[in-house]
Each structure stands twice: as C-alpha cells, then as structure tokens.
Enzyme design. Structure first.
Site, PDB file in Angstrom:
ATOM      1  N   ARG A 188       0.938  -1.151   0.050  1.00  0.00           N
ATOM      2  CA  ARG A 188      -0.141  -0.046   0.000  1.00  0.00           C
ATOM      3  C   ARG A 188       0.949   1.322  -0.018  1.00  0.00           C
ATOM      4  O   ARG A 188       0.576   2.121   0.688  1.00  0.00           O
ATOM      5  CB  ARG A 188      -1.010  -0.069   1.317  1.00  0.00           C
ATOM      6  CG  ARG A 188      -1.854  -1.207   1.199  1.00  0.00           C
ATOM      7  CD  ARG A 188      -2.520  -1.069   0.097  1.00  0.00           C
ATOM      8  NE  ARG A 188      -3.886  -2.348   0.227  1.00  0.00           N
ATOM      9  CZ  ARG A 188      -3.481  -3.572  -0.410  1.00  0.00           C
ATOM     10  NH1 ARG A 188      -2.315  -3.709  -1.277  1.00  0.00           N
ATOM     11  NH2 ARG A 188      -4.279  -4.518  -0.565  1.00  0.00           N
ATOM     12  N   SER A 238     -10.945   0.974   3.013  1.00  0.00           N
ATOM     13  CA  SER A 238     -10.395   0.081   4.195  1.00  0.00           C
ATOM     14  C   SER A 238      -9.484   1.170   4.882  1.00  0.00           C
ATOM     15  O   SER A 238      -8.813   1.888   4.212  1.00  0.00           O
ATOM     16  CB  SER A 238      -9.390  -0.823   3.588  1.00  0.00           C
ATOM     17  OG  SER A 238      -8.681  -1.698   4.754  1.00  0.00           O
ATOM     18  N   GLU A 312      -4.852   3.786   6.327  1.00  0.00           N
ATOM     19  CA  GLU A 312      -4.734   3.687   4.887  1.00  0.00           C
ATOM     20  C   GLU A 312      -5.469   4.996   4.029  1.00  0.00           C
ATOM     21  O   GLU A 312      -4.632   5.411   3.003  1.00  0.00           O
ATOM     22  CB  GLU A 312      -5.309   2.421   4.292  1.00  0.00           C
ATOM     23  CG  GLU A 312      -4.951   2.179   2.958  1.00  0.00           C
ATOM     24  CD  GLU A 312      -5.362   0.468   2.639  1.00  0.00           C
ATOM     25  OE1 GLU A 312      -6.026   0.387   1.522  1.00  0.00           O
ATOM     26  OE2 GLU A 312      -5.442  -0.193   3.695  1.00  0.00           O
TER      27      GLU A 312
END
Length: 317
Positions: A188, A238, A312
C-alpha cells in the site's frame, strides 16, 4: 508585492480546456460523501497541456510570495482520501477527458501492453479489458479508484497487487513529462507516493483471455466484495493497513471486531457492522467524524494490544 488569488484566477482563466468551479462542494467527488467539505477552487484539466499550464501557475512561488507554492492537490476518484477541514483553502485538480483514455499499444504472444491514462477508473478499465478479451486485472473489479491512485497506493486485493502489472509510468518532472521505469512498490505504498509524483499515464502488461472467462472472474470478485464489505453506505475504503509482525500479518479488522467495536458511532460515522475494517457514513457524517472515530480505534488497539495502526485513508490538510 503579494499577488492575490484574483491574479491566480485570471491566469487560470487564460488556459484552454479546463473547467473552474469556485467554492466547490467536494461531497460528490469523495466516496465517503462527507458533509461540510468544500474547497476554494476545483479545476478539471481535460488535456495534458492544460494540466501542465495549471500546475505551472500554482507552483509559481511569486504568485503568492517567495516562500511557498499555492496549496493544491490532485484528486483521483476520491476513494481512500478525505480533507481534514471543512474548507480546503487551496486548489483541487481533477483529470479530464484526454487523461481518461485506454489504448492497446502492442501485443507479443500472450502478452498485451496497454496505455492507460491516470484518470481512468478501475470500473472503466475492467470494461475495456473485457471487451478486448484481456485478462489479469479481474481482481480489481469493484475497487472505486483511478489507475493513477491505484499505482500511487499500490492497490491490491485477493493476493494481487497492481505493481505486478506496471511496466513504465509517465510522470511530471520539472514541468515536463517523463517516462520512468526505475520505481519501487511496497505494501500500500510506492516510491511515487514517497516522492509525491504526479502520474499521467501508465503502461500495463495484461494477458490474452476470452470474454466469458473474464466476465466470470469479474463477477466472482465483485460478489466476494459485496458479501464482505459494506456497500450500502458511503465509505473511504479500508481504513487501516495490515500489520506485519514476526513474518505474519495481523488484520486490524479482526482486532477491532475482537474488541466489540462494530457499530460504534461518532457523529454520523460508524464502524461497519459488516466489516470492522471500514468506517461508513451512516448519517450525514463529516470528515471530522471519521477522523475522531479512527483515532478512537487507534487508541483502543494501542491500549489493548500495544500496536500502532497505520491509516490507509489519506487525510489532506
């Protein structure tokens, strides 16, 4: 002598192929659909040239003073991002028509190389791939983001990551376009994010397949998403990254669920009862509600497990 925002606006109005919206409500551009989220100016750049010209004006330190450039950001599909304050005192740039094209560049045996504009969203990309019998990215069907944002964040799902398909990327460097092949991807994260690069275009390597197989896989992946993720309410995706500890992954959603935090509400934001890794906009939530709820979760996880959750979802200040 300080140059006013009026002067900046006059310069922007001289650029062709852009649209300008003053004091724009950002709710329609963000997947969380937050209340009370506005920006000074939203600019849609429909060509590469107009994007370069817009950035040239906003990065000109003499437009405001000699110490800093005008506050601005590039906004993709608005997933995994929120603005901290109710009014973003800067310029938000969206990529338009010319930056939303997908073209097949070449084919070599089973491999096919395609050019994808940074503004192409993953739904449209998957539709293009299916209609041209090209497979490999079926796992990304249902991710509400653009290819530019996906590369910056190294988006992934179902044990796949976009980095596995990226061949080269066109960025803006020193006011010019530049193709780069020397880059790094992480979980990520990417060197593009770390360098704050602006992505314009990408060459992806996909594979020859057939329409029926692609359609079947896309539907299967979408079905899995709909079963496990809260799709009935707006969300930013998320919230937290998984944690790697002793060569194993710890999933924040499981920890949050174990603490019985599903359904906890702050303002209009709620920890999803369906998937604890999501914060949903249950009822007219603001970005502030989201931020307070995410901090609440972080504190509870730290208190119970002595783990630091990494968010995130990007918060733009």
């Amino acid at each position: 002598m300080e140059i006013t925002n009026t002067h900046i606006l006059k310069n922007l109005l001289n650029i062709k192929n852009i649209k300008i919206f003053l004091n724009e409500n950002l709710k329609r551009y963000l997947t969380f659909k937050p209340e009370n989220s506005f920006c000074k100016c939203l600019i849609i750049c429909n060509t590469k040239k107009s994007l370069l010209q817009t950035l040239s004006i906003l990065k000109d330190k003499h437009m405001i003073n000699c110490k800093q450039v005008t506050k601005h950001c590039i906004l993709g599909n608005g997933s995994n991002v929120l603005f901290k304050n109710s009014f973003y005192n800067g310029y938000v740039i969206k990529l338009g028509k010319e930056l939303k094209k997908t073209v097949i560049k070449k084919s070599c045996n089973n491999e096919v190389y395609i050019s994808v504009g940074a503004g192409v969203n993953l739904f449209n990309l998957n539709y293009f791939l299916k209609t041209h019998d090209l497979g490999g990215l079926e796992w990304s069907y249902g991710i509400p983001g653009t290819i530019g944002g996906a590369i910056i964040m190294n988006a992934g799902a179902f044990n796949n990551e976009i980095s596995n398909f990226v061949q080269k990327v066109k960025i803006i460097e020193n006011g010019k376009f530049k193709w780069v092949t020397n880059f790094n991807f992480f979980y990520r994260n990417s060197s593009f994010k770390q360098n704050k690069d602006i992505i314009i275009e990408v060459i992806l390597k996909v594979y020859k397949s057939d329409n029926a197989s692609i359609d079947k896989l896309q539907k299967e992946y979408l079905h899995k998403r709909l079963l496990s993720q809260p799709h009935n309410y707006p969300s930013a995706g998320s919230v937290f990254k998984r944690i790697k500890k002793n060569k194993e992954f710890i999933y924040p959603a499981k920890l949050i669920d174990n603490l019985g935090l599903k359904g906890v509400i702050i303002g209009g934001a709620e920890i999803s009862k369906k998937h604890a890794g999501f914060i949903i906009n249950k009822k007219n939530a603001s970005a502030k509600d989201f931020i307070q709820l995410s901090k609440f979760i972080k504190n509870k996880i730290k208190e119970k497990y002595n783990l630091n959750l990494v968010q995130e979802v990007e918060i733009i200040t």
